[in-house]
Scaffold this motif. Structure first.
Motif, PDB file in Angstrom:
ATOM      1  N   ASN A   1       0.654  -1.238  -0.001  1.00 19.24           N
ATOM      2  CA  ASN A   1      -0.023  -0.018   0.042  1.00 19.24           C
ATOM      3  C   ASN A   1       0.695   1.241  -0.071  1.00 19.24           C
ATOM      4  OD1 ASN A   1      -3.189  -0.541  -0.048  1.00 19.24           O
ATOM      5  ND2 ASN A   1      -2.023  -2.314   1.176  1.00 19.24           N
ATOM      6  N   ALA A   2       2.192   1.053  -0.352  1.00 18.74           N
ATOM      7  CA  ALA A   2       2.950   2.297  -0.648  1.00 18.74           C
ATOM      8  C   ALA A   2       2.572   2.891  -1.743  1.00 18.74           C
ATOM      9  CB  ALA A   2       4.524   1.883  -0.688  1.00 18.74           C
ATOM     10  N   PRO A   3       2.539   4.355  -2.059  1.00 20.61           N
ATOM     11  CA  PRO A   3       3.215   5.099  -0.984  1.00 20.61           C
ATOM     12  C   PRO A   3       2.426   5.822  -0.069  1.00 20.61           C
ATOM     13  CG  PRO A   3       2.282   6.281  -3.042  1.00 20.61           C
ATOM     14  CD  PRO A   3       2.109   5.052  -3.318  1.00 20.61           C
ATOM     15  N   ARG A   4       0.859   5.444   0.188  1.00 21.38           N
ATOM     16  CA  ARG A   4       0.133   5.837   1.207  1.00 21.38           C
ATOM     17  C   ARG A   4       0.492   5.378   2.518  1.00 21.38           C
ATOM     18  NH1 ARG A   4      -5.130   3.637  -1.028  1.00 21.38           N
ATOM     19  NH2 ARG A   4      -6.174   4.813   0.826  1.00 21.38           N
ATOM     20  N   LEU A   5       1.176   4.401   2.571  1.00 22.71           N
ATOM     21  CA  LEU A   5       1.642   3.580   4.017  1.00 22.71           C
ATOM     22  C   LEU A   5       3.184   3.646   3.832  1.00 22.71           C
ATOM     23  CD1 LEU A   5      -0.737   0.840   4.741  1.00 22.71           C
ATOM     24  CD2 LEU A   5      -0.919   3.306   5.592  1.00 22.71           C
ATOM     25  N   GLU A   6       3.790   3.947   4.777  1.00 20.11           N
ATOM     26  CA  GLU A   6       5.341   3.705   4.890  1.00 20.11           C
ATOM     27  C   GLU A   6       5.977   2.505   6.020  1.00 20.11           C
ATOM     28  OE1 GLU A   6       9.296   6.779   5.303  1.00 20.11           O
ATOM     29  OE2 GLU A   6       7.164   7.452   5.550  1.00 20.11           O
ATOM     30  N   LEU A   7       6.613   1.881   5.809  1.00 15.21           N
ATOM     31  CA  LEU A   7       7.147   0.789   6.688  1.00 15.21           C
ATOM     32  C   LEU A   7       8.254   1.659   7.269  1.00 15.21           C
ATOM     33  CD1 LEU A   7       6.935  -2.044   7.704  1.00 15.21           C
ATOM     34  CD2 LEU A   7       8.707  -2.584   6.227  1.00 15.21           C
ATOM     35  N   LEU A   8       8.352   1.870   8.771  1.00 15.81           N
ATOM     36  CA  LEU A   8       9.259   2.565   9.421  1.00 15.81           C
ATOM     37  C   LEU A   8      10.480   1.501   9.935  1.00 15.81           C
ATOM     38  CD1 LEU A   8       7.119   5.173  11.167  1.00 15.81           C
ATOM     39  CD2 LEU A   8       8.440   5.516   9.140  1.00 15.81           C
ATOM     40  N   ALA A   9      10.133   0.596   9.993  1.00 18.91           N
ATOM     41  CA  ALA A   9      11.340  -0.376  10.371  1.00 18.91           C
ATOM     42  C   ALA A   9      10.914  -1.852   9.980  1.00 18.91           C
ATOM     43  CB  ALA A   9      11.258  -0.568  11.827  1.00 18.91           C
ATOM     44  N   PRO A  10      11.695  -2.647   9.536  1.00 15.59           N
ATOM     45  CA  PRO A  10      11.203  -3.978   9.188  1.00 15.59           C
ATOM     46  C   PRO A  10      10.743  -4.764  10.422  1.00 15.59           C
ATOM     47  CG  PRO A  10      13.714  -3.642   8.634  1.00 15.59           C
ATOM     48  CD  PRO A  10      13.240  -2.705   9.512  1.00 15.59           C
ATOM     49  N   ALA A  11       9.852  -5.686  10.210  1.00 16.29           N
ATOM     50  CA  ALA A  11       8.964  -6.454  11.214  1.00 16.29           C
ATOM     51  C   ALA A  11      10.050  -7.004  11.906  1.00 16.29           C
ATOM     52  CB  ALA A  11       8.056  -7.447  10.733  1.00 16.29           C
ATOM     53  N   SER A  12      10.134  -6.757  13.309  1.00 15.79           N
ATOM     54  CA  SER A  12      11.088  -7.316  14.277  1.00 15.79           C
ATOM     55  C   SER A  12      10.058  -8.462  15.019  1.00 15.79           C
ATOM     56  CB  SER A  12      11.571  -6.371  15.241  1.00 15.79           C
ATOM     57  OG  SER A  12      12.340  -6.870  16.230  1.00 15.79           O
ATOM     58  N   LEU A  13      10.476  -9.684  14.929  1.00 17.53           N
ATOM     59  CA  LEU A  13       9.456 -10.642  15.566  1.00 17.53           C
ATOM     60  C   LEU A  13       8.125 -10.374  15.201  1.00 17.53           C
ATOM     61  CD1 LEU A  13      11.530 -11.408  18.808  1.00 17.53           C
ATOM     62  CD2 LEU A  13      11.856 -12.713  16.623  1.00 17.53           C
ATOM     63  N   ASN A  14       7.506 -10.055  16.384  1.00 16.69           N
ATOM     64  CA  ASN A  14       5.946  -9.900  16.232  1.00 16.69           C
ATOM     65  C   ASN A  14       5.592  -8.453  16.013  1.00 16.69           C
ATOM     66  OD1 ASN A  14       6.680  -9.591  18.882  1.00 16.69           O
ATOM     67  ND2 ASN A  14       4.648 -10.000  19.780  1.00 16.69           N
ATOM     68  N   ILE A  15       6.423  -7.454  15.900  1.00 16.27           N
ATOM     69  CA  ILE A  15       6.030  -6.104  16.198  1.00 16.27           C
ATOM     70  C   ILE A  15       6.169  -5.376  14.396  1.00 16.27           C
ATOM     71  CG2 ILE A  15       6.709  -3.692  17.038  1.00 16.27           C
ATOM     72  CD1 ILE A  15       7.655  -5.351  19.389  1.00 16.27           C
ATOM     73  N   VAL A  16       5.312  -4.499  14.212  1.00 11.47           N
ATOM     74  CA  VAL A  16       5.421  -4.006  12.753  1.00 11.47           C
ATOM     75  C   VAL A  16       5.201  -2.452  13.059  1.00 11.47           C
ATOM     76  CG1 VAL A  16       4.402  -3.748  10.610  1.00 11.47           C
ATOM     77  CG2 VAL A  16       4.314  -5.851  11.551  1.00 11.47           C
ATOM     78  N   CYS A  17       6.117  -1.589  12.679  1.00 15.92           N
ATOM     79  CA  CYS A  17       5.863  -0.053  12.844  1.00 15.92           C
ATOM     80  C   CYS A  17       5.685   0.422  11.591  1.00 15.92           C
ATOM     81  CB  CYS A  17       7.202   0.530  13.602  1.00 15.92           C
ATOM     82  SG  CYS A  17       7.263  -0.164  15.432  1.00 15.92           S
ATOM     83  N   PHE A  18       4.756   1.379  11.142  1.00 14.40           N
ATOM     84  CA  PHE A  18       4.499   1.860   9.915  1.00 14.40           C
ATOM     85  C   PHE A  18       3.752   3.324  10.164  1.00 14.40           C
ATOM     86  CE2 PHE A  18       0.795  -0.426  10.878  1.00 14.40           C
ATOM     87  CZ  PHE A  18      -0.236  -0.264  10.196  1.00 14.40           C
TER      88      PHE A  18
END
Length: 106
Positions: A17-34
């Motif tokens: 869903n880029a460019p409307r959403l931006e991943l801010l860090a690769p998924a780290s185990l069970n956490i996703v920051c976007f």
């Protein structure tokens, strides 16, 4: 293992869903920051993402939190519930997009 796989799936949804959403860090185990990418400056986009998270929680759609990464407000999804399904993650992304679009159209 299931929640880690779900985090990878959510990361994929964000990337799709880029460019409307931006991943801010690769998924780290069970956490996703976007984040939802807003039309304003950094401060306005940070405020927008805080508002989106509040809206998601108030509407009962999802319960992510926020965090700050390098001065950027992120929507933080921490997957720990054994009942979480892929449909829930799709609904989270759909909700972020719809709420973000609604707030930026005003």
């Amino acid at each position: 293992r299931k929640n880690i796989a779900q985090a990878a799936f959510l990361e994929q949804l964000v990337r799709e869903n880029a460019p409307r959403l931006e991943l801010l860090a690769p998924a780290s185990l069970n956490i996703v920051c976007f984040r939802y990418v807003g039309p304003g400056d950094a401060a306005a986009t940070n405020a927008l993402n805080k508002d989106i998270v509040a809206d998601l929680q108030e509407l009962g759609l999802s319960a992510p939190s926020t965090t700050t990464l390098s001065g950027v407000t992120a929507i933080r999804a921490c997957l720990t519930n054994h009942r979480t399904r892929r449909q829930d993650l799709e609904a989270l992304v759909r909700g972020v997009l719809e709420l973000g679009d609604k707030r930026t159209a005003a």
